[in-house]
Design an enzyme around this catalytic site. Structure first.
Site, PDB file in Angstrom:
ATOM      1  N   THR A 101       0.871  -1.173   0.000  1.00  0.00           N
ATOM      2  CA  THR A 101       0.000   0.000   0.000  1.00  0.00           C
ATOM      3  C   THR A 101       0.905   1.220   0.000  1.00  0.00           C
ATOM      4  O   THR A 101       1.576   1.519   0.989  1.00  0.00           O
ATOM      5  CB  THR A 101      -0.922   0.007   1.228  1.00  0.00           C
ATOM      6  OG1 THR A 101      -1.784  -1.136   1.171  1.00  0.00           O
ATOM      7  CG2 THR A 101      -1.771   1.272   1.265  1.00  0.00           C
ATOM      8  N   LYS A 176      -7.328   1.617  -3.171  1.00  0.00           N
ATOM      9  CA  LYS A 176      -6.995   1.220  -1.797  1.00  0.00           C
ATOM     10  C   LYS A 176      -7.166   2.397  -0.846  1.00  0.00           C
ATOM     11  O   LYS A 176      -7.564   2.227   0.313  1.00  0.00           O
ATOM     12  CB  LYS A 176      -5.560   0.686  -1.738  1.00  0.00           C
ATOM     13  CG  LYS A 176      -5.100   0.245  -0.337  1.00  0.00           C
ATOM     14  CD  LYS A 176      -5.946  -0.894   0.226  1.00  0.00           C
ATOM     15  CE  LYS A 176      -5.560  -1.253   1.661  1.00  0.00           C
ATOM     16  NZ  LYS A 176      -4.267  -1.946   1.765  1.00  0.00           N
ATOM     17  N   LYS A 244       0.093   5.329   8.457  1.00  0.00           N
ATOM     18  CA  LYS A 244       0.838   5.468   7.205  1.00  0.00           C
ATOM     19  C   LYS A 244      -0.110   5.560   6.028  1.00  0.00           C
ATOM     20  O   LYS A 244       0.012   6.438   5.169  1.00  0.00           O
ATOM     21  CB  LYS A 244       1.803   4.293   7.057  1.00  0.00           C
ATOM     22  CG  LYS A 244       2.718   4.365   5.820  1.00  0.00           C
ATOM     23  CD  LYS A 244       2.151   3.627   4.612  1.00  0.00           C
ATOM     24  CE  LYS A 244       2.139   2.120   4.830  1.00  0.00           C
ATOM     25  NZ  LYS A 244       1.705   1.400   3.578  1.00  0.00           N
TER      26      LYS A 244
END
Length: 296
Positions: A101, A176, A244
């Protein structure tokens, strides 16, 4: 190189990559692995029979497909673009798939670097967590060309129940981001609901059994309510990683002039959890934050 993929390299054997690479080995593919901590690669090789290698470039040599699953943008650059990175060992006609990701900018950068060498590229972040990786039921969101996706999809299906092409390079990462944005609000809502039920003296388990059958139901409710009620968070997707991811979402939103007020607020709440020492707790630990504030 023929379209048939028989040899793959897997770079990054963390809690996700380790079982994902294992599914490929079980499927009969020849798997070459690299991990920054060499002992983990050796352990994987002993368990699954694939070969472990000293550098990403060495692992990528002769591979039809190279898969990457590491921590963040910088980690991806290190194992792909830098000296001894995977691209230095890959051949024209092969494919690079990044499961990390990461940012859409990085996906576009990798796509350009691959094209220069005649290599296909797919950005393919995953959803489903460690449990999904172990059970082979991940959801994978892909960005790239239809031709590269068609060659890659059968391999990814060994550890996924859904593999979808969302558009050109970067589209997987953007999708995502949508996933993480939705999860952030859902988990906070679930945490607040359980906290409210507790303060009201309700049986939280019975409340969930009732409302999960209606419009309030969600994956988070089904899979996290029991551990949340028990105040157990030593499992699942870590708060550090969620922050993150949300940082990537918020940065992209600024560029797109998209408004994400709830996401920004929940990101701050996860910052509170980190201050509490919960950086490695599951993201559902937002409930512990509320319980702690309630005792304050």
């Amino acid at each position: 190189m023929p379209n048939q993929i028989s040899t793959v390299a897997f770079i990054g054997l963390g809690v996700m990559g380790y079982p994902m690479a294992g599914h490929l080995a079980r499927a009969g593919l020849s798997v070459r692995v690299y991990n920054r901590t060499g002992a983990r690669a050796e352990s994987w090789s002993a368990e699954y029979g694939g070969s472990c290698h000293a550098t990403p470039a060495e692992a990528a040599e002769g591979a039809d497909l190279v898969l990457v699953c590491v921590g963040n943008d910088d980690d991806v650059r290190q194992v792909t673009l830098e000296e001894q990175g995977a691209l230095s060992g890959m051949q024209a006609g092969s494919l690079l798939v990044d499961h990390t990701t990461a940012s859409a900018d990085l996906a576009e950068q990798l796509d350009a670097a691959c094209r220069e060498q005649g290599i296909g590229f797919i950005d393919a972040p995953v959803s489903g967590g460690q449990q999904g990786a172990e059970n082979g039921v991940l959801t994978i969101m892909c960005g790239g060309t239809p031709a590269d996706f068609a060659r890659t999809e059968p391999i990814l299906s060994h550890y996924a129940r859904a593999v979808s092409l969302m558009g050109p390079a970067g589209s997987g990462q953007l999708t995502k981001m949508v996933n993480q944005i939705c999860i952030a609000g859902l988990v906070q809502g679930l945490a607040e609901g359980l906290h409210f039920a507790e303060q009201a003296g309700l049986d939280q388990q019975r409340v969930i059994e009732v409302i999960s059958q209606g419009a309030a139901g969600s994956w988070q409710m089904e899979n996290r309510h029991k551990t949340m009620i028990a105040d157990e968070y030593e499992h699942g997707f870590a708060v550090n990683w969620m922050r993150k991811d949300l940082g990537i979402c918020l940065e992209q939103a600024r560029r797109l002039q998209a408004r994400l007020p709830v996401t920004a607020l929940v990101d701050q709440f996860y910052g509170d959890v980190q201050v509490m020492g919960g950086g490695r707790w599951d993201t559902s630990s937002l409930l512990r934050r509320l319980r702690t504030l309630g005792r304050g």
